[in-house]
Design an enzyme around this catalytic site. Structure first.
Site, PDB file in Angstrom:
ATOM      1  N   SER A 151       0.843  -1.193   0.000  1.00  0.00           N
ATOM      2  CA  SER A 151       0.000   0.000   0.000  1.00  0.00           C
ATOM      3  C   SER A 151       0.875   1.238   0.000  1.00  0.00           C
ATOM      4  CB  SER A 151      -0.903  -0.005   1.228  1.00  0.00           C
ATOM      5  OG  SER A 151      -0.121   0.266   2.380  1.00  0.00           O
ATOM      6  N   LYS A 152       0.235   2.365   0.003  1.00  0.00           N
ATOM      7  CA  LYS A 152       0.976   3.639  -0.048  1.00  0.00           C
ATOM      8  C   LYS A 152       1.955   3.747   1.095  1.00  0.00           C
ATOM      9  CE  LYS A 152      -3.140   3.053  -0.482  1.00  0.00           C
ATOM     10  NZ  LYS A 152      -3.697   2.010   0.377  1.00  0.00           N
ATOM     11  N   ARG A 153       1.648   3.058   2.198  1.00  0.00           N
ATOM     12  CA  ARG A 153       2.550   3.090   3.341  1.00  0.00           C
ATOM     13  C   ARG A 153       3.958   2.658   2.960  1.00  0.00           C
ATOM     14  NH1 ARG A 153       2.294  -0.448   6.754  1.00  0.00           N
ATOM     15  NH2 ARG A 153       0.927  -1.913   5.717  1.00  0.00           N
ATOM     16  N   GLY A 162       5.406   3.308   0.291  1.00  0.00           N
ATOM     17  CA  GLY A 162       6.028   4.198  -0.680  1.00  0.00           C
ATOM     18  C   GLY A 162       5.341   4.066  -2.017  1.00  0.00           C
TER      19      GLY A 162
END
Length: 492
Positions: A261-263, A265
């Site tokens: 996920s965006k977590r 990067g």
RNA sequence: GGCGCUAUCGUCUAACGGUUAGGACGCGGCCCUCUCAAGGCUGAAAUACGGGUUCGAUUCCCGUUAGCGCUACCA
């Protein structure tokens, strides 16, 4: 069939060897195209292309709050950039409400669905209570017993209601193309919603209606849809339709083994495009993330992927996304790409950075020569403009480290001046002669050849790290070489 | 909690009962060499655990553990 053909979208019908195979990619435009989504799209595309089938694009935008046209555009751009062309669509689910509505009506009239007026708050509380007590919870069918008359009364009274599917008894089993046999006890499946109280269809209803209408034969999607599958199969059966083949792809994980996920990067395809990653490299990497053609070959063009693709060789286990390996693939494709095509990409890279009009090496042949010198040292397109500037532009920075290492001792300056003079006087400015002159001079002056080479390298390229020095000289030409050497030797 | 899926080097994977468990990325070493890459050679590195089945299990079965997914009037 609804249609909403974008101008310019690939839409030709192919000659199909097995016209039966119809696969689709159905993203919801609630964000950019994620690499996970791209991989799902890719496996569908590879399946369709490898079997002479049809690849259909459908935008699932029935969540009006979270969907946007902007995101749809970004997703289509990413698809095109990756070279995944589609044969039909893009279709927009939100424009197919009539079909969905009719499907619900039919299910209702056949008593395979029923209206439900349970207050959402009550359901929510009950669900939360169950969770607190660590009990499984499914809808208790309060409204299943409602007579037609009671239902009508409530509707007249303005009680908001939704439509639920009546899940039949039994067991739902399917042969997943990737995961093998999967079975679910229907008692654990609740009477899920088909239509919301605002009249909008839910996901399950609209996918199934659309997949039937579009004659989808193969549903290849993420493993997060496995538990949705029995519900959808039940719907196909209730509608008397043939159930398509299902194949559930494992998920892509981040380095911590959590779902990517965006977590973690960068997850957007768009991001990799702007980072100088080649579409072929991303396709290649993604294809091998979960699929293996067998054998040792890894670096492949899209055409070869298509040729060798086989759904039965897709791995079941989740896979961690490894940027380092993606970059390696990128370097490989950079190395193997036809030089003219690569030069075109590099030209574009300079253009996007607003540098193209200042590029002296803008003649195709000259630019190509620079690209040829640099490519084995570049992992991404960005690297060409990042540290290869001196090969294209007259103005470039001298790397402080390089200056410190090779140009900090002023004793080297007169030697450089002399070298420049000799180069100017040289009858033939060639690979052999430039090297000979430099080495002779170094010997005469008692300078280590490496020290002089290093100093000249920094003078010519701004860097202590560069391609072979004499090749660089030839590329720059005698005039630039001399000018740059003098410029650095004159600097305080 | 329930249901489902999964399990080979750090990572991606090959080996569809018999292999010194193979390859690739990354990491280390050597070669090449004007630097750095590229390239070549090379090293370390894995079958989660416990039971079966079998002459023989990475492979088949069961259990344990762990991870992931789903558990909405989102998709």
């Amino acid at each position: 069939m609804a249609n909403h053909d974008e101008p310019g979208a690939p839409n030709q019908t192919r000659a199909t060897a097995s016209p039966a195979l119809r696969a689709r990619f159905a993203p919801s435009p609630t964000g950019y195209l994620h690499v996970g989504g791209a991989r799902t799209a890719l496996f569908n595309w590879l399946l369709a292309r490898s079997r002479g089938g049809c690849f259909i694009l459908r935008i699932e935008d029935t969540d009006l709050q979270r969907s946007s046209e902007e995101m749809t555009r970004v997703i289509l751009d990413s698809m095109r950039w990756l070279g995944m062309d589609w044969d039909e669509g893009p279709f927009f689910q939100s424009q197919r409400l009539g079909l969905h509505r009719r499907t619900v009506e039919r299910l209702l009239s056949e008593a395979k669905a029923y209206p439900c007026f349970c207050p959402p708050q009550r359901l929510e509380e009950s669900r939360r209570a169950a969770e607190r007590e660590k009990r499984a919870w499914i809808y208790d069918r309060t409204c299943l017993g409602l007579t037609a008359e009671e239902a009508l009364q409530r509707r007249r009274a303005g009680v908001p209601g939704l439509v639920r599917f009546r899940v039949p008894e039994g067991e739902t089993v399917f042969q997943d193309l990737i995961q093998g046999e999967i079975r679910f006890d229907n008692r654990l499946i609740e009477d899920f919603a088909l239509q919301r109280s605002d009249g909008m269809p839910t996901y399950h209803l609209s996918v199934v209606s659309d997949d039937i209408d579009m004659r989808i034969s193969h549903v290849i999607r993420g493993a997060d849809h496995i538990s949705n599958t029995p519900k959808q199969i039940l719907l196909y059966e209730a509608l008397g339709q043939a159930v398509p083949e299902f194949g559930h792809l494992s998920l892509i994980l981040g380095p911590d083994r959590k779902r990517l996920s965006k977590r973690h990067g960068a997850t957007a395809v768009e991001h990799y495009r702007t980072q100088g990653i080649l579409p072929d490299a991303l396709i290649n990497y993604l294809a091998l993330l979960g699929w293996s053609p067998g054998g040792d070959r890894e670096v492949m063009a899209a055409a070869e992927l298509v040729e060798r693709f086989d759904l039965s060789r897709v791995n079941k286990a989740n896979a961690v996304f490894d940027v380092a390996k993606l970059e390696w693939f990128n370097a490989q494709h950079l190395q193997q790409m036809e030089i003219g095509k690569l030069t075109e990409r590099v030209r574009n890279e300079f253009f996007e950075n607003g540098l193209l009009d200042r590029v002296f090496a803008s003649e195709p042949a000259q630019m190509e020569a620079a690209v040829a010198l640099l490519r084995s040292r570049c992992k991404t397109l960005h690297d060409f403009s990042r540290w290869g500037r001196a090969f294209f532009l007259e103005e470039f920075e001298i790397d402080p480290e390089g200056r410190k290492k090779y140009l900090s001792d002023p004793a080297i300056f007169p030697v450089m001046q002399e070298l420049a003079g000799r180069y100017l006087a040289l009858a033939e400015f060639s690979l052999a002669s430039t090297e000979q002159v430099l080495r002779d001079l170094a010997a005469e002056r008692g300078v280590k050849p490496g020290a002089l080479i290093g100093a000249v390298r920094v003078a010519l390229t701004g860097n202590a790290v560069a391609p072979g020095l004499f090749e660089v000289m030839l590329h720059l030409g005698r005039e630039r070489t001399v000018a740059r050497i003098r410029r650095s030797a004159a600097a305080p």
